[in-house]
Design an enzyme around this catalytic site. Structure first.
Site, PDB file in Angstrom:
ATOM      1  N   ASP A 129       0.821  -1.198  -0.552  1.00  0.00           N
ATOM      2  CA  ASP A 129       0.340   0.573  -0.088  1.00  0.00           C
ATOM      3  C   ASP A 129       0.866   1.067   0.177  1.00  0.00           C
ATOM      4  OD1 ASP A 129      -2.351   1.619  -0.165  1.00  0.00           O
ATOM      5  OD2 ASP A 129      -1.466   1.766   2.451  1.00  0.00           O
ATOM      6  N   LEU A 130       0.092   2.123  -0.494  1.00  0.00           N
ATOM      7  CA  LEU A 130       1.362   3.941  -0.457  1.00  0.00           C
ATOM      8  C   LEU A 130       0.941   4.198   0.379  1.00  0.00           C
ATOM      9  CD1 LEU A 130       3.211   5.381  -1.852  1.00  0.00           C
ATOM     10  CD2 LEU A 130       0.545   6.089  -2.678  1.00  0.00           C
ATOM     11  N   ASP A 131      -0.182   5.299   0.846  1.00  0.00           N
ATOM     12  CA  ASP A 131      -0.535   5.967   2.006  1.00  0.00           C
ATOM     13  C   ASP A 131      -0.222   5.305   3.717  1.00  0.00           C
ATOM     14  OD1 ASP A 131      -1.068   8.250   0.175  1.00  0.00           O
ATOM     15  OD2 ASP A 131      -2.607   7.091  -0.419  1.00  0.00           O
ATOM     16  N   SER A 152      -3.175   0.325  -4.131  1.00  0.00           N
ATOM     17  CA  SER A 152      -2.843   1.974  -3.571  1.00  0.00           C
ATOM     18  C   SER A 152      -4.158   1.961  -3.882  1.00  0.00           C
ATOM     19  CB  SER A 152      -2.387   2.625  -3.808  1.00  0.00           C
ATOM     20  OG  SER A 152      -2.402   4.133  -3.534  1.00  0.00           O
ATOM     21  N   ALA A 153      -5.461   2.892  -3.152  1.00  0.00           N
ATOM     22  CA  ALA A 153      -6.325   3.720  -3.376  1.00  0.00           C
ATOM     23  C   ALA A 153      -6.166   4.823  -4.014  1.00  0.00           C
ATOM     24  CB  ALA A 153      -7.530   3.748  -2.323  1.00  0.00           C
ATOM     25  N   THR A 205       1.281  10.275   3.807  1.00  0.00           N
ATOM     26  CA  THR A 205       0.343  11.025   3.952  1.00  0.00           C
ATOM     27  C   THR A 205      -0.759  11.759   4.375  1.00  0.00           C
ATOM     28  OG1 THR A 205       0.157   9.820   2.154  1.00  0.00           O
ATOM     29  CG2 THR A 205       1.397  10.653   1.178  1.00  0.00           C
ATOM     30  N   LYS A 233      -9.139   6.593   6.395  1.00  0.00           N
ATOM     31  CA  LYS A 233      -7.249   5.815   5.752  1.00  0.00           C
ATOM     32  C   LYS A 233      -7.665   4.664   5.193  1.00  0.00           C
ATOM     33  CE  LYS A 233      -3.514   6.295   9.223  1.00  0.00           C
ATOM     34  NZ  LYS A 233      -2.928   5.499  10.916  1.00  0.00           N
ATOM     35  N   LYS A 243     -11.068  -0.991  -1.539  1.00  0.00           N
ATOM     36  CA  LYS A 243     -10.968  -2.127  -0.542  1.00  0.00           C
ATOM     37  C   LYS A 243     -11.934  -1.671   0.675  1.00  0.00           C
ATOM     38  CE  LYS A 243      -5.692  -0.310  -1.112  1.00  0.00           C
ATOM     39  NZ  LYS A 243      -4.862  -0.331  -0.482  1.00  0.00           N
ATOM     40  N   GLU A 265       0.130  -3.401   4.804  1.00  0.00           N
ATOM     41  CA  GLU A 265      -0.502  -2.417   4.706  1.00  0.00           C
ATOM     42  C   GLU A 265      -1.220  -1.577   6.177  1.00  0.00           C
ATOM     43  OE1 GLU A 265      -3.584  -1.159   3.559  1.00  0.00           O
ATOM     44  OE2 GLU A 265      -3.905  -1.530   1.962  1.00  0.00           O
ATOM     45  N   ASP A 266      -1.750  -0.375   5.987  1.00  0.00           N
ATOM     46  CA  ASP A 266      -1.687   0.093   7.377  1.00  0.00           C
ATOM     47  C   ASP A 266      -3.456   0.261   7.741  1.00  0.00           C
ATOM     48  OD1 ASP A 266      -2.476   1.931   5.534  1.00  0.00           O
ATOM     49  OD2 ASP A 266      -2.044   3.394   6.498  1.00  0.00           O
TER      50      ASP A 266
HETATM   51  C1  BG6 Z   1      -5.968   5.659   0.735  1.00  0.00           C
HETATM   52  C2  BG6 Z   1      -6.082   6.752   1.113  1.00  0.00           C
HETATM   53  O1  BG6 Z   1      -4.535   5.148   0.448  1.00  0.00           O
HETATM   54  O2  BG6 Z   1      -6.242   6.771  -0.471  1.00  0.00           O
HETATM   55  C3  BG6 Z   1      -7.440   7.860   1.556  1.00  0.00           C
HETATM   56  O3  BG6 Z   1      -5.347   6.117   2.789  1.00  0.00           O
HETATM   57  C4  BG6 Z   1      -7.528   9.014   0.429  1.00  0.00           C
HETATM   58  O4  BG6 Z   1      -6.434   8.366   2.579  1.00  0.00           O
HETATM   59  C5  BG6 Z   1      -7.377   7.649  -1.205  1.00  0.00           C
HETATM   60  O5  BG6 Z   1      -8.452   9.304   0.555  1.00  0.00           O
HETATM   61  C6  BG6 Z   1      -7.363   8.158  -1.843  1.00  0.00           C
HETATM   62  O6  BG6 Z   1      -6.655   9.122  -2.768  1.00  0.00           O
HETATM   63  P1  BG6 Z   1      -6.324  10.092  -3.373  1.00  0.00           P
HETATM   64  O7  BG6 Z   1      -4.798  10.379  -3.086  1.00  0.00           O
HETATM   65  O8  BG6 Z   1      -7.292   9.679  -5.292  1.00  0.00           O
HETATM   66  O9  BG6 Z   1      -7.271  11.357  -3.283  1.00  0.00           O
HETATM   67 MG    MG Z   2      -2.240   3.444   3.061  1.00  0.00          MG
END
Ligand code: BG6
Ligand code: MG
Length: 218
Positions: free
Chosen positions: A9-11, A114-115, A17, A45, A145, A169-170
């Site tokens: 996962d990224l964030d 990542s989402a 972030t 999150k 997710k 994953e967090d």
């Molecule tokens: C997830 C974050 O990775 O991405 C969420 O944990 C975020 O907080 C989601 O809303 C979507 O991200 P973005 O950058 O497309 O707005």
């Molecule tokens: Mg995350």
């Protein structure tokens, strides 16, 4: 050599972030007269951009038109991207680089899962894009997710069976998605919150090369 698929996962896993999402959502909430707290931010999150705004509006008891909703999402993202533009390698979370380098040295396939729709921009900012064999993000999937779609697409992109994939994953939703995909789930954060994960570590400094080797060979 044994090959596993390592999906990150990224964030909250590679970079923190969440603080930038918080600042951008807080500004938006304020403009609507909604008081948005750090505790509420925790609940966002791993949650998609659309779902995040829906939740904030529900917490503030606000109803808005579809056009306003679309405009607010765009504003929030512009604000968020302002913070992202200032990021550099120093924002990579501790020992993430070591773990990636070790997996690369062991010739293990690595994907992002990542989402976020900003994932590629962020990876470029912190100079990590070339570390990934595949990148699957919010632009590539339609189900958020805890649906396993993002991780299944990542496994497919790496040509590794889901059962041979390991996910870092967090978020609770992300751990559930990894479990639903039949992958090994590794929670990064609080063991109380991420109790559904197969393994939990506070951060990557707790993940030894020895542990990574057992993941590769088992
Ligand atoms: C997830 C974050 O990775 O991405 C969420 O944990 C975020 O907080 C989601 O809303 C979507 O991200 P973005 O950058 O497309 O707005
Ligand atoms: Mg995350």
């Amino acid at each position: 050599m044994n090959k596993k698929g390592f999906i990150f996962d990224l964030d909250g896993v590679i970079v923190d972030t969440a603080k930038y999402h918080f600042l951008a959502w807080k500004k938006l909430a304020k403009s609507l007269g909604i008081n948005f707290t750090e505790e509420e931010n925790e609940q966002l999150k791993g949650v998609s951009r659309i779902k995040s705004l829906e939740k904030i509006l529900a917490w503030g008891n606000k109803t808005i038109s579809q056009d306003e909703f679309t405009a607010l999402m765009a504003n929030k993202n512009t604000e968020y991207l302002g913070y992202i533009a200032e990021m550099d390698e120093n924002e990579i979370l501790p020992d993430v680089q070591r773990v990636l380098d070790m997996l690369i040295a062991k010739k293990q396939p690595i994907s992002l899962g990542s989402a976020s729709k900003n994932a590629r921009t962020i990876l470029d900012r912190v100079n990590l894009r070339s570390h990934f064999n595949a990148i699957v993000d919010g632009n590539d999937v339609s189900k958020a997710k805890p649906d396993p779609e993002v991780f299944l697409v990542a496994a497919n992109a790496l040509s590794i069976k889901p059962e041979a994939c390991i996910v870092f994953e967090d978020s609770v939703a992300g751990v559930q998605a990894a479990n639903a995909a039949n992958m090994v789930s590794i929670g990064i954060g609080s063991a109380t919150i991420l109790h559904e994960a197969n393994f939990v570590f506070n951060d990557f400094t707790e993940i030894s090369d020895e542990f990574l080797n057992t993941l590769i060979t088992n």
